[in-house]
Design an enzyme around this catalytic site. Sequence first.
Site, PDB file in Angstrom:
ATOM      1  N   CYS A  74       0.826  -1.203   0.000  1.00 34.89           N
ATOM      2  CA  CYS A  74       0.000   0.000   0.000  1.00 34.89           C
ATOM      3  C   CYS A  74       0.867   1.263   0.000  1.00 34.89           C
ATOM      4  O   CYS A  74       1.388   1.661  -1.038  1.00 34.89           O
ATOM      5  CB  CYS A  74      -0.984  -0.040   1.172  1.00 34.89           C
ATOM      6  SG  CYS A  74      -2.393   1.081   1.005  1.00 34.89           S
ATOM      7  N   GLU A  78      -2.607  -9.155   3.592  1.00 30.99           N
ATOM      8  CA  GLU A  78      -2.875  -9.692   4.922  1.00 30.99           C
ATOM      9  C   GLU A  78      -4.321  -9.486   5.369  1.00 30.99           C
ATOM     10  O   GLU A  78      -4.710  -9.938   6.453  1.00 30.99           O
ATOM     11  CB  GLU A  78      -1.916  -9.054   5.944  1.00 30.99           C
ATOM     12  CG  GLU A  78      -2.288  -7.659   6.403  1.00 30.99           C
ATOM     13  CD  GLU A  78      -2.034  -6.558   5.390  1.00 30.99           C
ATOM     14  OE1 GLU A  78      -2.239  -5.380   5.738  1.00 30.99           O
ATOM     15  OE2 GLU A  78      -1.647  -6.851   4.236  1.00 30.99           O
ATOM     16  N   HIS A  81      -3.908  -5.042   0.185  1.00 27.02           N
ATOM     17  CA  HIS A  81      -3.432  -5.623   1.443  1.00 27.02           C
ATOM     18  C   HIS A  81      -3.497  -7.152   1.372  1.00 27.02           C
ATOM     19  O   HIS A  81      -4.567  -7.734   1.503  1.00 27.02           O
ATOM     20  CB  HIS A  81      -4.306  -5.143   2.606  1.00 27.02           C
ATOM     21  CG  HIS A  81      -4.030  -3.744   3.039  1.00 27.02           C
ATOM     22  ND1 HIS A  81      -3.653  -3.421   4.324  1.00 27.02           N
ATOM     23  CD2 HIS A  81      -4.062  -2.580   2.358  1.00 27.02           C
ATOM     24  CE1 HIS A  81      -3.471  -2.110   4.425  1.00 27.02           C
ATOM     25  NE2 HIS A  81      -3.725  -1.581   3.239  1.00 27.02           N
TER      26      HIS A  81
END
Length: 221
Positions: free
Chosen positions: A86, A181, A179
Amino acid sequence: AGAAAGAVRTVLVDHQDSFVHTLANYLKQTGALVTTVRSGFDYALLDELRPSLVVLSPGPGNPTDFKCAALLAELARRRLAVFGVCLGLQAMVEYCGGELGVLPHPQHGKPADVRLVHQHETMLFAGLPKEFQVARYHSLYSLRDKHPPALRVTAVTDHDGVIMAVEHETLPMSAVQFHPESILTSPDHGLRILSNVVASVTRGWRKGGSKGQGAGTVNGA
């Protein structure tokens, strides 16, 4: 899986982001030995930790708020592999001479379909489908007409072509705008991307479709 002998020493730079602990956990699941440090740390800490990989976390605001360009310059000088998430991608874009724009509609906690765009196999997405869903949490993005040529675009949003992933043509540097995660990104896909990054350090940061350079052969930005 925990870190074992020979694990890739990884420094995760925290840009005051709520996802950093989850990102660290994902990296640890790849077998990496992870140390998290706050942005603005003394670069001498790199001499102590001796990482092979540095991960730039997401974060609020702009890359300039965290002096990311100075950090990237230091990491290039030290010939270290870098992966950004990001804000990390945005930092690389600016560091390499590109410019950022502001999305007309911020994408915070929004799912999006991305597709791979490069003709050749990419290091980041080895073993992944050509289209899959990811989590977007950003309002800044790399402007297409100002995007630095050195950062090869490897993935974009399916509906409007916003740049979602890059890999440097010569430096051991890559990043994703989404993202990996986040729960909105399939855990299998997110973990696979991070595993690919860690594995690339182990085997010498191979570039898909081109002659690769290891982290020890960086020639500068």
